[in-house]
Enzyme design. Structure first.
Site, PDB file in Angstrom:
ATOM      1  N   GLY A  11       0.834  -1.209   0.000  1.00 14.15           N
ATOM      2  CA  GLY A  11       0.000   0.000   0.000  1.00 14.15           C
ATOM      3  C   GLY A  11       0.866   1.255   0.000  1.00 14.15           C
ATOM      4  NE  ARG A  25      19.319  15.755  -1.463  1.00 18.13           N
ATOM      5  CZ  ARG A  25      19.090  16.541  -0.411  1.00 18.13           C
ATOM      6  NH1 ARG A  25      17.906  16.528   0.173  1.00 18.13           N
ATOM      7  NH2 ARG A  25      20.017  17.340   0.035  1.00 18.13           N
ATOM      8  NE  ARG A  75      -1.220  -5.203  -1.069  1.00 24.08           N
ATOM      9  CZ  ARG A  75      -1.850  -4.077  -0.689  1.00 24.08           C
ATOM     10  NH1 ARG A  75      -2.833  -3.576  -1.414  1.00 24.08           N
ATOM     11  NH2 ARG A  75      -1.484  -3.428   0.404  1.00 24.08           N
ATOM     12  CB  CYS A  76       3.940  -8.352  -7.525  1.00 20.65           C
ATOM     13  SG  CYS A  76       4.719  -9.424  -8.737  1.00 20.65           S
ATOM     14  CG  ASP A 106       3.964  -7.729   7.063  1.00 24.39           C
ATOM     15  OD1 ASP A 106       3.238  -7.084   6.293  1.00 24.39           O
ATOM     16  OD2 ASP A 106       3.569  -8.718   7.705  1.00 24.39           O
ATOM     17  CB  THR A 128       2.956   0.116   6.104  1.00 25.23           C
ATOM     18  OG1 THR A 128       1.661  -0.117   6.665  1.00 25.23           O
ATOM     19  CG2 THR A 128       3.992  -0.288   7.121  1.00 25.23           C
ATOM     20  CB  ILE A 129      -0.450   4.765   7.065  1.00 25.80           C
ATOM     21  CG1 ILE A 129      -1.705   3.965   6.771  1.00 25.80           C
ATOM     22  CG2 ILE A 129      -0.016   5.564   5.868  1.00 25.80           C
ATOM     23  CD1 ILE A 129      -2.887   4.878   6.507  1.00 25.80           C
ATOM     24  CG  ASP A 130      -2.037  -0.410   8.525  1.00 27.48           C
ATOM     25  OD1 ASP A 130      -2.652   0.656   8.328  1.00 27.48           O
ATOM     26  OD2 ASP A 130      -2.382  -1.487   8.018  1.00 27.48           O
ATOM     27  CG  ASP A 132       1.557  -3.443   9.832  1.00 28.94           C
ATOM     28  OD1 ASP A 132       2.500  -2.739   9.434  1.00 28.94           O
ATOM     29  OD2 ASP A 132       0.853  -4.116   9.059  1.00 28.94           O
ATOM     30  NE  ARG A 174      -7.377  -4.218   4.944  1.00 25.95           N
ATOM     31  CZ  ARG A 174      -8.602  -3.804   4.628  1.00 25.95           C
ATOM     32  NH1 ARG A 174      -9.652  -4.416   5.118  1.00 25.95           N
ATOM     33  NH2 ARG A 174      -8.782  -2.768   3.827  1.00 25.95           N
TER      34      ARG A 174
HETATM   35  P1  ADP Z   1       2.844  -4.755   2.357  1.00 28.72           P
HETATM   36  O1  ADP Z   1       4.224  -4.754   1.850  1.00 28.72           O
HETATM   37  O2  ADP Z   1       2.283  -3.380   2.510  1.00 28.72           O
HETATM   38  O3  ADP Z   1       2.676  -5.638   3.588  1.00 28.72           O
HETATM   39  P2  ADP Z   1       1.598  -6.873   0.795  1.00 28.72           P
HETATM   40  O4  ADP Z   1       1.445  -7.795   1.958  1.00 28.72           O
HETATM   41  O5  ADP Z   1       0.475  -6.773  -0.167  1.00 28.72           O
HETATM   42  O6  ADP Z   1       1.912  -5.372   1.222  1.00 28.72           O
HETATM   43  O7  ADP Z   1       2.907  -7.336   0.006  1.00 28.72           O
HETATM   44  C1  ADP Z   1       3.354  -6.629  -1.125  1.00 28.72           C
HETATM   45  C2  ADP Z   1       3.957  -7.580  -2.108  1.00 28.72           C
HETATM   46  O8  ADP Z   1       5.091  -8.227  -1.513  1.00 28.72           O
HETATM   47  C3  ADP Z   1       3.066  -8.724  -2.540  1.00 28.72           C
HETATM   48  O9  ADP Z   1       2.174  -8.338  -3.570  1.00 28.72           O
HETATM   49  C4  ADP Z   1       4.087  -9.704  -3.057  1.00 28.72           C
HETATM   50  O10 ADP Z   1       4.551  -9.308  -4.329  1.00 28.72           O
HETATM   51  C5  ADP Z   1       5.241  -9.522  -2.069  1.00 28.72           C
HETATM   52  N1  ADP Z   1       5.158 -10.534  -1.002  1.00 28.72           N
HETATM   53  C6  ADP Z   1       4.317 -10.573   0.038  1.00 28.72           C
HETATM   54  N2  ADP Z   1       4.518 -11.664   0.803  1.00 28.72           N
HETATM   55  C7  ADP Z   1       5.513 -12.367   0.211  1.00 28.72           C
HETATM   56  C8  ADP Z   1       6.192 -13.601   0.505  1.00 28.72           C
HETATM   57  N3  ADP Z   1       5.879 -14.347   1.567  1.00 28.72           N
HETATM   58  N4  ADP Z   1       7.173 -13.998  -0.333  1.00 28.72           N
HETATM   59  C9  ADP Z   1       7.510 -13.255  -1.411  1.00 28.72           C
HETATM   60  N5  ADP Z   1       6.911 -12.089  -1.740  1.00 28.72           N
HETATM   61  C10 ADP Z   1       5.936 -11.640  -0.941  1.00 28.72           C
END
Ligand code: ADP
Length: 346
Positions: A11, A25, A75-76, A106, A128-130, A132, A174
């Site tokens: 996010g 920089r 997200r990927c 995380d 992340t703003i949470d 967490d 969340r």
């Molecule tokens: P955030 O980084 O804010 O916690 P997400 O949990 O959606 O957001 O994770 C962002 C992206 O990080 C995911 O879309 C995925 O590409 C990658 N990711 C998340 N968890 C894993 C994992 N266990 N192993 C590898 N890549 C991960």
């Protein structure tokens, strides 16, 4: 010239651009070239010209104080698959990238940890703003979200006070109630509801009823978006249907239904709901978040320059520090239960 790369993932959060600017920089200062990767880990897989480009001091000149993330984020799901992660690592090697800065939460750090295991030196910056991530006192965007929410509660309260209407204010969070807790604390709100603590709507109504009876007709209930999951079972449909509310069987509780339910549980009190929503993420970052971003970008580049990787940057005892991704991801959160109890009892 050594080359590093930077991406934002998960996010978006205010301060991400400031962190990218700081990385750029510092990279320039230490004689490194910098590749910007767009749309999180997706950009590492697509490697299209649109997603991968050279960043320099010109490209980041006016970026630092902008909210959102200029590099885009996404997200990927493919990154959960080892084959795609290997592809990403191979793509980075092909571009001679010697280190990657990942700005995200995380989930993004788990992705970075996996890339480290494939031999790509990575450094994480918490975006992340949470708030967490237990290893750090501050994540980029948290301070901004809280300040924004405090202003919002003050504005809502002006109208609440004018009309003698209690307010439900839903903020982000969340799985983590820190934004709600800090907002409630800073605004002197009378009730706070968070995902970490179980709660019962009848107890909330009881407290609200007592507040109203004692003359507080504009009490504020700050609720984290994830707090409905920790609510004791309450059938909104069965409860609100007799009042003529349009509610569907099985409909989940939300801020507006909470306000409506409290209205009837408190004998007609005109409780109103506001969901602050995306404005918390898209607002101008505070000085504290930007200053942390500045220091985090500096530390990330210096670590990579010195051949140190598999680290995340955080804040401890009000100082920017780094620790290993593995340690950071293994820490458990310590929810401030005494503060929660204090807010809900005073
Ligand atoms: P955030 O980084 O804010 O916690 P997400 O949990 O959606 O957001 O994770 C962002 C992206 O990080 C995911 O879309 C995925 O590409 C990658 N990711 C998340 N968890 C894993 C994992 N266990 N192993 C590898 N890549 C991960």
């Amino acid at each position: 010239m050594p080359r590093i790369a930077v991406l934002t993932s998960g996010g978006d959060s205010p301060g991400m651009n400031a962190a990218v600017t700081s990385v750029a920089r510092n990279a320039a200062y230490y004689g490194m070239s910098l590749i910007g990767i767009k749309r999180g880990y997706n950009g590492l897989l697509s490697m299209s010209e649109k997603d991968v480009y050279e960043m320099n001091l010109d490209t980041v000149l006016d970026l630092a104080d902008l909210p959102g993330t200029y590099l885009r984020t996404a997200r990927c799901p493919q990154f959960m698959d080892p084959a795609y992660r290997e592809q990403a690592a191979a793509n980075l090697r092909k571009m001679n990238v010697e280190g990657l800065v990942v700005i995200g939460g995380d989930g993004s750090f788990h992705g970075a940890q996996q890339l480290c295991n494939l031999g790509i030196p990575c450094i994480g910056i918490p975006g992340t703003i949470d708030n967490d991530l237990p290893y750090t006192e501050l994540t980029l965007g948290y301070d901004t979200a809280v300040n924004w929410d405090v202003e919002a509660v003050r504005c809502i309260r002006a109208t609440s006070r004018s009309h003698d209407r209690p307010a439900v204010v839903e903020v982000m969070g969340r799985n983590c109630g820190d934004v709600a807790l800090s907002t409630a604390e800073a605004t002197g709100s009378e009730i706070v509801l968070v995902p970490e603590m179980k709660w019962d709507i009848h107890d909330v109504a009881d407290r609200l009823g007592k507040l109203i009876a004692s003359g507080n007709t504009r009490a504020t209930i700050v609720v984290a978006e994830g707090a409905y999951a920790s609510m004791a079972p309450f059938d909104v449909y069965e409860f609100l249907k007799p009042y003529g509310k349009t509610v569907y069987p099985g409909q989940k509780m939300d801020a507006h239904l909470l306000a409506s339910s409290l209205k009837y549980l408190c004998h007609g009190a005109e409780v109103r709901a506001t969901v602050i929503g995306y404005t918390q993420r898209g607002c101008q970052p505070t000085a504290r978040d930007c200053a942390f971003a500045f220091e985090a970008g500096n530390m990330a580049v210096i670590l990579l320059k010195n051949g140190i990787s598999n680290q995340v940057i955080g804040m401890r005892n009000n100082r920017t520090y780094h620790t290993s991704i593995d340690t950071a991801l293994s820490e458990t959160r310590n929810f401030k239960e005494s503060l929660y109890n204090l807010i809900n009892s005073l």
